[in-house]
Design a protein around this motif. Structure first.
Motif, PDB file in Angstrom:
ATOM      1  N   GLY A  16     -15.023  -3.285  -8.369  1.00  0.00           N
ATOM      2  CA  GLY A  16     -13.805  -2.641  -8.477  1.00  0.00           C
ATOM      3  C   GLY A  16     -13.648  -1.329  -7.184  1.00  0.00           C
ATOM      4  N   ILE A  17     -14.855  -1.026  -6.790  1.00  0.00           N
ATOM      5  CA  ILE A  17     -15.143   0.096  -5.561  1.00  0.00           C
ATOM      6  C   ILE A  17     -14.928  -1.003  -4.379  1.00  0.00           C
ATOM      7  N   ARG A  18     -15.077  -1.926  -4.208  1.00  0.00           N
ATOM      8  CA  ARG A  18     -14.782  -2.954  -3.090  1.00  0.00           C
ATOM      9  C   ARG A  18     -13.124  -2.916  -3.107  1.00  0.00           C
ATOM     10  N   SER A  19     -12.537  -3.119  -4.260  1.00  0.00           N
ATOM     11  CA  SER A  19     -11.181  -3.507  -4.192  1.00  0.00           C
ATOM     12  C   SER A  19     -10.455  -2.128  -3.832  1.00  0.00           C
ATOM     13  N   ALA A  20     -11.066  -1.017  -4.194  1.00  0.00           N
ATOM     14  CA  ALA A  20     -10.172   0.226  -4.013  1.00  0.00           C
ATOM     15  C   ALA A  20     -10.316   0.471  -2.452  1.00  0.00           C
ATOM     16  N   VAL A  21     -11.673   0.320  -2.073  1.00  0.00           N
ATOM     17  CA  VAL A  21     -11.693   0.405  -0.592  1.00  0.00           C
ATOM     18  C   VAL A  21     -10.763  -0.138   0.326  1.00  0.00           C
ATOM     19  N   ARG A  22     -10.559  -1.587  -0.064  1.00  0.00           N
ATOM     20  CA  ARG A  22      -9.859  -2.586   0.436  1.00  0.00           C
ATOM     21  C   ARG A  22      -8.159  -1.972   0.402  1.00  0.00           C
ATOM     22  N   LEU A  23      -7.946  -1.451  -0.527  1.00  0.00           N
ATOM     23  CA  LEU A  23      -6.532  -1.041  -0.754  1.00  0.00           C
ATOM     24  C   LEU A  23      -6.347   0.195  -0.241  1.00  0.00           C
ATOM     25  N   ILE A  24      -7.303   0.927   0.164  1.00  0.00           N
ATOM     26  CA  ILE A  24      -7.026   2.248   1.085  1.00  0.00           C
ATOM     27  C   ILE A  24      -7.005   1.776   2.504  1.00  0.00           C
ATOM     28  N   ARG A  25      -7.796   0.678   2.867  1.00  0.00           N
ATOM     29  CA  ARG A  25      -7.790   0.578   4.076  1.00  0.00           C
ATOM     30  C   ARG A  25      -6.330  -0.218   4.903  1.00  0.00           C
ATOM     31  N   HIS A  26      -5.580  -0.646   3.872  1.00  0.00           N
ATOM     32  CA  HIS A  26      -4.265  -1.139   4.050  1.00  0.00           C
ATOM     33  C   HIS A  26      -3.255  -0.336   3.412  1.00  0.00           C
ATOM     34  N   LEU A  27      -3.444   0.920   3.121  1.00  0.00           N
ATOM     35  CA  LEU A  27      -2.399   2.029   2.607  1.00  0.00           C
ATOM     36  C   LEU A  27      -1.319   2.157   3.684  1.00  0.00           C
ATOM     37  N   ARG A  28      -0.228   2.023   2.958  1.00  0.00           N
ATOM     38  CA  ARG A  28       1.150   2.164   4.016  1.00  0.00           C
ATOM     39  C   ARG A  28       2.063   3.309   3.077  1.00  0.00           C
ATOM     40  N   LEU A  29       2.879   3.952   3.552  1.00  0.00           N
ATOM     41  CA  LEU A  29       3.685   5.006   2.827  1.00  0.00           C
ATOM     42  C   LEU A  29       4.694   5.176   3.638  1.00  0.00           C
ATOM     43  N   GLY A  30       5.976   5.772   3.012  1.00  0.00           N
ATOM     44  CA  GLY A  30       7.161   6.431   3.847  1.00  0.00           C
ATOM     45  C   GLY A  30       6.953   7.843   3.824  1.00  0.00           C
ATOM     46  N   ALA A  31       7.611   8.192   5.079  1.00  0.00           N
ATOM     47  CA  ALA A  31       7.492   9.809   5.380  1.00  0.00           C
ATOM     48  C   ALA A  31       8.777  10.332   5.764  1.00  0.00           C
ATOM     49  N   ASP A  32       8.937  11.772   5.410  1.00  0.00           N
ATOM     50  CA  ASP A  32       9.966  12.249   6.220  1.00  0.00           C
ATOM     51  C   ASP A  32       9.615  12.581   7.629  1.00  0.00           C
ATOM     52  N   ILE A  33      10.462  12.438   8.741  1.00  0.00           N
ATOM     53  CA  ILE A  33      10.238  12.649   9.911  1.00  0.00           C
ATOM     54  C   ILE A  33       9.779  14.017  10.204  1.00  0.00           C
ATOM     55  N   ASN A  34      10.642  15.040   9.587  1.00  0.00           N
ATOM     56  CA  ASN A  34      10.119  16.213   9.825  1.00  0.00           C
ATOM     57  C   ASN A  34       8.983  16.941   9.307  1.00  0.00           C
ATOM     58  N   ALA A  35       8.752  16.293   8.058  1.00  0.00           N
ATOM     59  CA  ALA A  35       7.272  16.812   7.549  1.00  0.00           C
ATOM     60  C   ALA A  35       6.092  16.053   8.578  1.00  0.00           C
ATOM     61  N   VAL A  36       6.202  14.917   9.119  1.00  0.00           N
ATOM     62  CA  VAL A  36       5.317  14.304   9.918  1.00  0.00           C
ATOM     63  C   VAL A  36       4.941  15.255  11.150  1.00  0.00           C
ATOM     64  N   VAL A  37       5.908  15.959  11.433  1.00  0.00           N
ATOM     65  CA  VAL A  37       5.818  16.844  12.774  1.00  0.00           C
ATOM     66  C   VAL A  37       5.235  18.337  12.138  1.00  0.00           C
ATOM     67  N   ARG A  38       5.805  18.786  10.879  1.00  0.00           N
ATOM     68  CA  ARG A  38       5.424  20.004  10.241  1.00  0.00           C
ATOM     69  C   ARG A  38       4.106  19.865   9.924  1.00  0.00           C
ATOM     70  N   TYR A  39       3.435  19.042   9.284  1.00  0.00           N
ATOM     71  CA  TYR A  39       2.456  19.048   8.506  1.00  0.00           C
ATOM     72  C   TYR A  39       1.572  18.113   9.357  1.00  0.00           C
ATOM     73  N   ARG A  40       1.163  18.436  10.556  1.00  0.00           N
ATOM     74  CA  ARG A  40       0.239  17.597  11.427  1.00  0.00           C
ATOM     75  C   ARG A  40      -1.260  17.603  10.799  1.00  0.00           C
ATOM     76  N   ASP A  41      -1.797  18.451  10.230  1.00  0.00           N
ATOM     77  CA  ASP A  41      -3.164  18.435   9.238  1.00  0.00           C
ATOM     78  C   ASP A  41      -2.996  17.493   8.340  1.00  0.00           C
ATOM     79  N   LEU A  42      -1.890  17.416   7.702  1.00  0.00           N
ATOM     80  CA  LEU A  42      -1.973  16.347   6.664  1.00  0.00           C
ATOM     81  C   LEU A  42      -1.923  14.911   7.305  1.00  0.00           C
ATOM     82  N   VAL A  43      -1.224  14.577   8.353  1.00  0.00           N
ATOM     83  CA  VAL A  43      -1.251  13.325   9.075  1.00  0.00           C
ATOM     84  C   VAL A  43      -2.759  12.963   9.446  1.00  0.00           C
ATOM     85  N   GLU A  44      -3.613  14.021   9.878  1.00  0.00           N
ATOM     86  CA  GLU A  44      -5.155  13.789  10.110  1.00  0.00           C
ATOM     87  C   GLU A  44      -5.997  13.360   8.917  1.00  0.00           C
ATOM     88  N   ARG A  45      -5.360  14.118   7.848  1.00  0.00           N
ATOM     89  CA  ARG A  45      -6.074  13.715   6.524  1.00  0.00           C
ATOM     90  C   ARG A  45      -5.771  12.450   5.934  1.00  0.00           C
TER      91      ARG A  45
END
Length: 209
Positions: A4-33
């Motif tokens: 289960g742990i290995r599966s979770a790590v594998r999922l995180i390594r391939h994590l993808r999402l959609g984001a608002d362009i302005n949010a990416v620029v405004r919340y750079r610290d979140l992008v770093e996280r």
């Protein structure tokens, strides 16, 4: 438990999402996280290389903000997955501009869709008299349902060529996206076969009408 742990790590390594362009620029610290938890790909709806084209769609975009968002993601080791709209009034050079824009910003992954007035939307009612078909199965964001500047066969030829050049294995080797396509020798033949199949499907899509 370990499985289960290995599966979770594998999922995180391939994590993808959609984001608002302005949010990416405004919340750079979140992008770093995001990068810290190994987010590898973010969809950005860039929509148009020439943002003035979006005014007719009541969408406000800023070219500098778009480019800044792409740069922030790449600086954090995250692949931007760019969404572009192909407009019915595109000339041959407009298809080329999308490719040149992707090259300039180092974007490998892209979703390139044809402007489609979705049934029931404001754009649909505004452009209903101009529709070239009433077959809703063609409202799939790959077939133009409004009059095109280019002859439709040429339109699809340019669209297919844009996809082919964008997803070229040689281009992947040059740009080195973090979520690279399967280019190992045992996968190359299958990757090319799929690419050729998709190219032909797009190029011949005019026949569906």
């Amino acid at each position: 438990m370990r499985v289960g742990i290995r599966s979770a790590v594998r999922l995180i390594r391939h994590l993808r999402l959609g984001a608002d362009i302005n949010a990416v620029v405004r919340y750079r610290d979140l992008v770093e996280r995001w990068a810290e938890i190994r987010l590898r790909q973010v969809f950005l709806g860039l929509k148009a290389v020439e943002v003035h084209k979006l005014r007719s769609l009541n969408k406000r975009m800023d070219a500098r903000t778009n480019e800044e968002a792409v740069a922030i993601l790449k600086a954090n080791g995250i692949d931007p997955f760019a969404g572009f709209i192909v407009f019915p009034d595109f000339a041959a050079q407009d298809f080329e501009r999308i490719y040149e824009y992707m090259e300039r910003l180092g974007i490998y992954y892209a979703e390139i869709t044809v402007l489609t007035p979705a049934p029931g939307s404001d754009l649909y009612w505004e452009s209903r008299e101009k529709l070239t078909t009433e077959h809703y199965e063609l409202f799939d964001y790959m077939h133009p349902v409004l009059p095109t500047r280019l002859e439709e066969r040429e339109f699809f030829k340019r669209l297919a060529r844009l996809y082919w050049r964008s997803y070229s294995p040689l281009r992947a080797l040059r740009l080195r996206p973090r979520t690279g396509p399967p280019l190992a020798p045992r996968h190359v033949a299958r990757t090319l076969l799929i690419a050729v199949k998709n190219y032909r499907a797009i190029r011949n899509a005019y026949k569906a009408k």
